[in-house]
Design a protein around this motif. Structure first.
Motif, PDB file in Angstrom:
ATOM      1  N   ASN A  88       6.548   7.813  -2.012  1.00  0.00           N
ATOM      2  CA  ASN A  88       7.900   7.415  -2.395  1.00  0.00           C
ATOM      3  C   ASN A  88       8.872   8.509  -1.958  1.00  0.00           C
ATOM      4  O   ASN A  88       9.281   9.358  -2.756  1.00  0.00           O
ATOM      5  N   HIS A 123       3.959   1.704  -0.952  1.00  0.00           N
ATOM      6  CA  HIS A 123       4.693   1.898  -2.210  1.00  0.00           C
ATOM      7  C   HIS A 123       3.803   2.561  -3.262  1.00  0.00           C
ATOM      8  O   HIS A 123       4.295   3.282  -4.133  1.00  0.00           O
ATOM      9  N   LEU A 124       2.507   2.324  -3.179  1.00  0.00           N
ATOM     10  CA  LEU A 124       1.566   2.938  -4.113  1.00  0.00           C
ATOM     11  C   LEU A 124       1.266   4.390  -3.742  1.00  0.00           C
ATOM     12  O   LEU A 124       1.007   5.222  -4.617  1.00  0.00           O
ATOM     13  N   ILE A 139       0.826  -1.208   0.000  1.00  0.00           N
ATOM     14  CA  ILE A 139       0.000   0.000   0.000  1.00  0.00           C
ATOM     15  C   ILE A 139       0.862   1.261   0.000  1.00  0.00           C
ATOM     16  O   ILE A 139       0.629   2.199  -0.772  1.00  0.00           O
TER      17      ILE A 139
END
Length: 201
Positions: free
Chosen positions: A85, A81-82, A79
């Protein structure tokens, strides 16, 4: 879920994780499988180590906690990583700092419930009992042990690892009595007998 959110944030910060989590990431990269999978595998091994130190039967219920923890780590990593960043050092540092606080809070909450802590935290409690020292000492000792192993497996060691070793114990030590008081007040409030006067009698 609170604990694993904090773990995932420290991993995502890319500044270095706690020694144990660095070991998990290092094994995941070098050997394969997910970070959460190695959480369960190492938990299984530590169950027998803890049983030996306590001279009692293996606490296999801890595998349930480890399985939930490992699964939650993988879910949070997917989740996060989506959603984010962090690329600049400031955003990475914020991510790491929030992660450390959330880890301390989450660990304090589930340790106070006394429901089958994951084996690595059970080991922390065993060392505390065996050495007659406080939880700060045992947490730091375990961090140093896994730091050595994480270096061997080329885990993500960095400034975040140093901060975790230095601050992880004190943060947990800070939250433990707070959560204990909160849970005690909650228990007392819910255990008070309720009296009702029936006016018809």
């Amino acid at each position: 879920m609170i604990l694993t959110l904090g773990i995932s944030l420290t991993i995502l910060s890319d500044l270095g994780t706690s020694p144990f989590d660095a070991l998990l990431v290092g094994l995941s990269i070098k050997v394969g499988l997910t970070v959460g999978s190695w959480e369960v595998i190492l938990a299984f091994m530590m169950i027998f180590c803890n049983a030996f130190l306590k001279r009692q039967r293996p606490e296999f219920l801890g595998l349930l906690t480890a399985f939930i923890t490992g699964l939650a780590i993988d879910i949070w990593l997917f989740i996060l990583h989506l959603l984010m960043n962090p690329e600049h050092w400031f955003s990475k540092l914020v991510c790491l700092g929030i992660g450390l606080i959330v880890i301390g809070l989450g660990t304090a909450i589930y340790l106070q419930t006394n429901f089958a802590p994951i084996p690595v935290d059970r080991l922390m409690l065993i060392i505390r009992d065996l050495t007659k020292m406080n939880i700060l000492f045992s947490k730091t000792l375990i961090y140093l042990l896994f730091l050595t192993m994480a270096i061997i497996f080329n885990g993500p060691i960095g400034i975040g690892t140093l901060l975790t070793v230095c601050l992880g114990g004190p943060i947990l030590h800070y939250f433990m009595p707070i959560i204990e008081r909160v849970l005690s007040n909650f228990t007392i409030k819910n255990s008070k007998p309720s009296f009702r006067i029936d006016l018809d009698e």
